[in-house]
Design a protein around this motif. Sequence first.
Motif, mmCIF file in Angstrom:
data_model
loop_
_atom_site.group_PDB
_atom_site.id
_atom_site.type_symbol
_atom_site.label_atom_id
_atom_site.label_comp_id
_atom_site.label_asym_id
_atom_site.label_seq_id
_atom_site.Cartn_x
_atom_site.Cartn_y
_atom_site.Cartn_z
ATOM 1 N N ASP A 19 73.903 18.830 29.418
ATOM 2 C CA ASP A 19 73.505 20.087 28.801
ATOM 3 C C ASP A 19 72.111 19.901 28.222
ATOM 4 O OD1 ASP A 19 75.944 21.440 29.310
ATOM 5 O OD2 ASP A 19 76.858 20.423 27.582
ATOM 6 N N GLU A 20 71.318 20.967 28.220
ATOM 7 C CA GLU A 20 69.946 20.878 27.731
ATOM 8 C C GLU A 20 69.721 21.915 26.645
ATOM 9 O OE1 GLU A 20 65.353 20.878 29.473
ATOM 10 O OE2 GLU A 20 67.024 21.526 30.742
ATOM 11 N N PHE A 21 69.018 21.497 25.568
ATOM 12 C CA PHE A 21 68.741 22.422 24.477
ATOM 13 C C PHE A 21 67.513 21.926 23.712
ATOM 14 C CE2 PHE A 21 71.871 19.283 23.169
ATOM 15 C CZ PHE A 21 71.356 18.786 21.977
ATOM 16 N N SER A 39 72.197 16.216 26.608
ATOM 17 C CA SER A 39 73.406 15.687 25.975
ATOM 18 C C SER A 39 74.591 15.848 26.915
ATOM 19 C CB SER A 39 73.679 16.428 24.662
ATOM 20 O OG SER A 39 74.856 15.948 24.047
ATOM 21 N N ARG A 40 75.474 14.865 26.900
ATOM 22 C CA ARG A 40 76.723 14.993 27.644
ATOM 23 C C ARG A 40 77.794 14.156 26.963
ATOM 24 N NH1 ARG A 40 75.838 11.824 33.440
ATOM 25 N NH2 ARG A 40 76.336 9.734 32.685
ATOM 26 N N THR A 48 73.011 11.180 24.041
ATOM 27 C CA THR A 48 71.937 12.131 23.764
ATOM 28 C C THR A 48 70.602 11.458 24.050
ATOM 29 O OG1 THR A 48 73.240 13.166 22.010
ATOM 30 C CG2 THR A 48 70.886 13.646 22.047
ATOM 31 N N PRO A 67 68.196 17.290 33.518
ATOM 32 C CA PRO A 67 69.629 17.516 33.275
ATOM 33 C C PRO A 67 70.496 17.326 34.503
ATOM 34 C CG PRO A 67 68.423 19.592 33.293
ATOM 35 C CD PRO A 67 67.400 18.505 33.295
#
Length: 388
Positions: free
Chosen positions: A164-166, A184-185, A275, A330
Amino acid sequence: MVAEATARAVNDMTARWASVAVGERDTVLTAAGVWPLLALLAGPATGLARKELAEALGTGAEHAVREGRELLAALTAADGVDAAVGLWARRTLTLHPEWLAGLPPAAHGELTGDPTVDQGALDAWARQHTNGLIERMPARLAPDTLLVLASALLVRTTWTEPFDEFPARPSEGPWAGRELRVLSRFGPEVEQVRVHGTPAGPLTDVRVAGDNGLDVHLLLGGPELPGGEVLHHGVAALGGGYPTVSGTALTDGAGPGLGVTWVPSYDGAPSLSLTTTRFTVGADHDLLERADLFGLATAADTSRGHFPGISHQPLAVSAARQSATATFGPLGFRAAAVTVMPAAAGSVPPPPPYRAQRISARYDRPFGFLAVHRASGLVLVAGWVATP
């Protein structure tokens, strides 16, 4: 399949190169793109040039051409890897058929003597064999260039589990206050995280698996450990050079960036929270600045010839350069390099009945990475992320 001895030799060159080339800035390099070219030159070399090239390669000059050809063939056969060799020569330069016969299938072109025309052809070759990631050949041709030998390497993989990307903004450390694209995963693959006990202190290594036999290892050393040492020890750890603790045997603070806690769980299974940050890094390297490392000190002496096995006409290495780039995102990883030597919601559930180990790994300050061919352990690409 990459020969075990060749993989060790290439990895050794990677470690030595990284230890001196990686500083405080972003960089990326691939000895896997240099080693075959040096091997193709070592066989036809003579005298001190031959000796120096063989020592840098870690193999005998008498069979270096064969090993270089076999490495290129193994790279080309590997899923997710494309490797190519290009050879261009002046029409007036007579090349020995024996040397040409020992080369891998190559784009054997002709140099016209017009640097503008020839440069355009070589730049097009670099773009073609790296899917446009490298836009031009790293060395500029001169009017007196007689021969060019180049390699291109393209590496790409898709993660078995995407991130996931943020956006995020760290509150402390060297990246404090910067707007980052964080990846993050979360999953059960706790054995992907290891801590190696190196002479420079613990080194955290998280393996991010690709779906085609390629992995990227993320390496985090102590805050004061230079990037060159992080990568040097990371390569050594791949070969089993240090004691290692992994997965559920890890304890809180066992390695840099690691935390271990116990959390409520429905199945009691351990989990890994990773992360990191997405990055794209690039670098240009002048190999002759470290001629001794690559065995090119004597071969670059243009006052005389060093390669009678290539041509009766005296030849010397007039330039040796590499351009490389790597992107970690990602969904996957891709890297490329060109090396040239002229002459990639439901209802509320009941409370969890168990407690489970959760390992968290955070890469929120400068770190290293190694892209590795899983089956052979060959390091394809190495790099340092100083500025995400």
